[in-house]
Every structure is written in structure tokens, then in C-alpha cells.
Design an enzyme around this catalytic site. Structure first.
Site, mmCIF file in Angstrom:
data_model
loop_
_atom_site.group_PDB
_atom_site.id
_atom_site.type_symbol
_atom_site.label_atom_id
_atom_site.label_comp_id
_atom_site.label_asym_id
_atom_site.label_seq_id
_atom_site.Cartn_x
_atom_site.Cartn_y
_atom_site.Cartn_z
ATOM 1 C CE1 TYR A 1 12.425 -7.654 -6.994
ATOM 2 C CE2 TYR A 1 14.375 -7.341 -5.634
ATOM 3 C CZ TYR A 1 13.064 -7.726 -5.766
ATOM 4 O OH TYR A 1 12.384 -8.195 -4.657
ATOM 5 C CB SER B 1 6.334 -3.617 1.171
ATOM 6 O OG SER B 1 6.730 -3.739 -0.164
ATOM 7 N N PRO B 2 7.975 -2.808 4.454
ATOM 8 C CG PRO B 2 9.923 -2.338 5.658
ATOM 9 C CD PRO B 2 9.443 -2.903 4.354
ATOM 10 C CG LEU B 3 8.789 2.246 5.567
ATOM 11 C CD1 LEU B 3 9.875 3.187 5.071
ATOM 12 C CD2 LEU B 3 8.238 2.723 6.897
ATOM 13 N N GLY B 4 4.770 0.029 3.659
ATOM 14 C CA GLY B 4 3.609 0.059 2.773
ATOM 15 C C GLY B 4 3.933 0.628 1.410
ATOM 16 N NE ARG B 5 3.665 -3.313 -2.900
ATOM 17 C CZ ARG B 5 4.591 -4.104 -3.422
ATOM 18 N NH1 ARG B 5 5.672 -3.575 -3.943
ATOM 19 N NH2 ARG B 5 4.457 -5.418 -3.413
ATOM 20 C CG PHE C 1 0.301 4.876 1.579
ATOM 21 C CD1 PHE C 1 -0.333 5.462 0.496
ATOM 22 C CD2 PHE C 1 -0.330 4.944 2.817
ATOM 23 C CE1 PHE C 1 -1.554 6.098 0.647
ATOM 24 C CE2 PHE C 1 -1.539 5.574 2.984
ATOM 25 C CZ PHE C 1 -2.166 6.158 1.888
#
Length: 343
Positions: free
Chosen positions: A61, A209-213, A215
Site C-alpha cells: 500500500y 472489503s466488507p462494504l463491497g469497496r 459500494f
């Protein structure tokens, strides 16, 4: 009243973390321009002071700059309060581009020592193989990681985007504490084989990504405001042939959240939390409001009927989750140990 962040055990070796972590990638890389240190360090401190003590970073990163940021944030007594996770295996070329995956022993050690320097810490709590080098038997990579544990440079070992076979073989060399994988209402491909393998072996699950990146947090608002250098613009699910369908799915999640009296991001995170006490989602954010919002997801309770309804909605998502599916767990088997010829 602030939401209490409970503690959970990851794996079977005694490692304890906050039930929700903080993914730090977006502070430095991939989601647009790096954010100012003067804003990110107070955000990290607020997370820790609020009970979110599991911090997730990687040498990739930035590259490297996110580890430096975390190292600065841990000054002043914060190191002892956190469970620090970082990763290695994605080589970075001089121009900053990706130079392939490497799990060779000398590289494992060099990468670990470089991360320790950048983080300015004596040890790493959880050290992940970020992506699996399919040229090198996983036993070889694990052998060097085991030495680093014995030397006290790392405390626990993790794998990211690893196949069931790779997980089993790695775990036979040294206990794997956590497997990091993409898991959300947006991505559920690990449920058939990877997650059952982890649970059979007593390995914790860290959901990135538990929030769909993002989205599942803001839908169309996110899609319309992605800047040109945001990695998400290249992902299949954000492409014109898929995005309108996926936005319809988001609206269904949003409608259910309105009925529940919570935000769509809280509802989506709550779904992950309800998967079990061996699961730690690590939503990332660069905004204090979003951080506080995410913590409140821990107090959202879902019935079995609501869980099933959300899963039914999620089945309509279109497009691959990754631009480079070859780098996911589906293609992460390594050759047999008998084939290894050290260079």
C-alpha cells in the site's frame, strides 16, 4: 451512547482482536490520492480509543507509505494498544508498479525486516502472505515464516486469497491464525470451500472489503464520484454493463436499511458480523463520520429471516469481483514440496 466494540479470538493460538478492525489501505493507496497524515493519524487514534484496535496494512500500500503512516500513528503509547497486521509477497518495482508475487525464503525475510523498519516496531502481531506465489511450494514460504515466529519478529501467521489446499498445507507446517478474504453481500465466493476449511482447522477469518469497496455504503454516489486514479474504476462490477444492475441491488439493501432504522453500510456490516465470532471485518475509511457509523453496525441485530432476505438480494450482483481473478484464491495452489529446487 457509544457502541462497545467486543473482542473476539482469531484462530486457535490465543490471538485476540477487536471484533471490527480498520483497513488502512485507502489512506495511502489505490482509492485516489493519498490522504494527509495530519488527518489520518487522528483518525487512527480515534479508532483505537473507540475500541477498534485491529489495524490492517501491507507493504504494497503506497507502496510502503501506508506502513510508514501506521508507524507514526503508533507513537506515544499506541503500539501496546493495537493488534498490528501487515502483509508481504507483492513485489514492487522501482517505478512503483507491481513486479509479480514472491514467496521465496530470502524475500520473505527481507520483506519482514523492511516492514519492521517502516513500522518502527519490534514485532508484527499478524503477518500475512498477501498473495500466493504459485511457483513456490507453500511449505517453503511457511518454513521461513515459522523461523520469524521463533525469532520473535512476528507472532502469528496469516494467508490472504489462499485456496483450501494451500491453507491445509500451510497449516501443517505452522498453525495459521487467520485467512484474509473478500467477504460481503457483494462477494460470497469463499463460502463454499475456503470458509469451511478455515473453520475445520480452527482458523480465524478476516473479511476485507466488507462494504463491497464502498459500494454497499453509498451506491450511486460512490460510482459518480470516483476519481480517475481510483482503482475501483477498473473493476468489472463498476463497468457500464454491470453497474446499473448492481445499483438496483444496492437500492434494495438501502430500502431494507431504512426499514431497520440504520444505514446501508451498517446493515451490510451487520450481515458480516452475524456470520460468527470467528469473523473480523476490516472496513476501511478516511472519514471520522464513516468510522463512527461503521462501529455502530456492531449493535445492529438481524433475524434469520432478514439474513436470508439480504442473501437473496446479494445473489443478483453481476461482474467478477477482481480485475485479475488469477490473483485470487481460485488460482492459488502451489506445486508439491518435492518439486522445489532452491535458487
Amino acid at each position: 451512547m457509544a457502541t462497545a466494540v467486543r473482542r473476539i479470538k482469531l484462530g486457535s493460538q490465543g490471538f485476540e482482536v477487536s471484533a471490527q478492525g480498520l483497513g488502512c489501505m485507502g489512506m495511502s493507496a489505490l482509492y485516489g490520492s493519498p490522504k494527509p497524515e495530519a488527518e489520518m493519524i487522528p483518525l487512527i487514534h480515534h479508532a483505537i480509543d473507540s475500541g477498534v484496535t485491529h489495524l490492517d496494512t501491507s507493504d504494497f500500500y503506497g507502496p510502503h507509505t501506508n506502513e510508514v503512516l501506521i508507524g507514526k500513528a503508533l507513537k506515544g503509547g499506541y503500539r501496546e494498544k493495537v493488534q498490528l497486521a501487515t502483509k508481504f509477497a507483492i513485489r514492487v518495482l522501482e517505478d512503483g508498479s507491481m513486479g509479480g508475487i514472491c514467496g521465496e525464503p530470502a524475500y520473505v525475510r527481507a520483506a519482514c525486516e523492511a516492514s519492521l523498519r517502516r513500522l518502527d516496531v519490534d514485532y508484527i502481531d499478524l503477518y500475512y502472505v498477501h498473495r500466493i506465489d504459485t511457483r513456490v511450494p507453500i511449505e517453503v514460504t511457511m518454513g521461513e515464516l515459522k523461523k520469524l515466529v521463533e525469532e520473535g519478529k512476528i507472532r502469528y501467521i496469516g494467508l490472504s486469497e489462499a485456496s483450501p489446499d494451500t491453507i491445509r498445507r500451510a497449516h501443517a507446517v505452522h498453525p495459521i491464525t487467520a485467512v484474509q478474504l473478500e467477504w460481503s453481500l457483494w462477494t460470497r465466493d469463499a463460502e463454499d470451500s475456503v470458509i469451511p476449511t478455515c473453520r475445520e482447522l480452527g482458523i480465524g477469518i478476516v473479511a476485507f472489503s466488507p462494504l463491497g469497496r464502498g459500494f454497499l455504503a453509498s451506491g450511486r454516489n460512490l460510482v459518480q464520484n470516483l476519481v480517475d486514479n481510483d482503482y475501483r474504476k477498473s473493476l468489472p462490477r463498476f463497468q457500464p454493463e454491470n453497474v446499473e444492475n448492481n445499483l438496483e441491488t444496492f437500492e434494495q439493501v438501502n430500502e431494507m436499511a431504512l426499514r431497520k432504522g440504520c444505514t446501508p453500510s451498517q446493515l451490510a456490516l451487520a450481515w458480516v458480523h452475524h456470520q460468527g465470532d470467528d469473523v473480523c471485518p476490516i472496513p476501511g475509511t478516511t472519514k471520522l463520520e464513516n468510522l463512527n457509523n461503521n462501529i455502530k453496525a456492531l449493535s445492529v441485530k438481524l433475524t434469520p429471516e432478514e439474513m436470508a432476505a439480504l442473501e437473496s438480494i446479494s445473489n443478483a450482483i453481476k461482474g467478477e469481483r477482481n480485475k485479475y481473478m488469477v490473483l485470487t484464491w481460485r488460482h492459488a495452489d502451489t506445486p508439491p514440496l518435492s518439486s522445489w529446487k532452491p535458487i
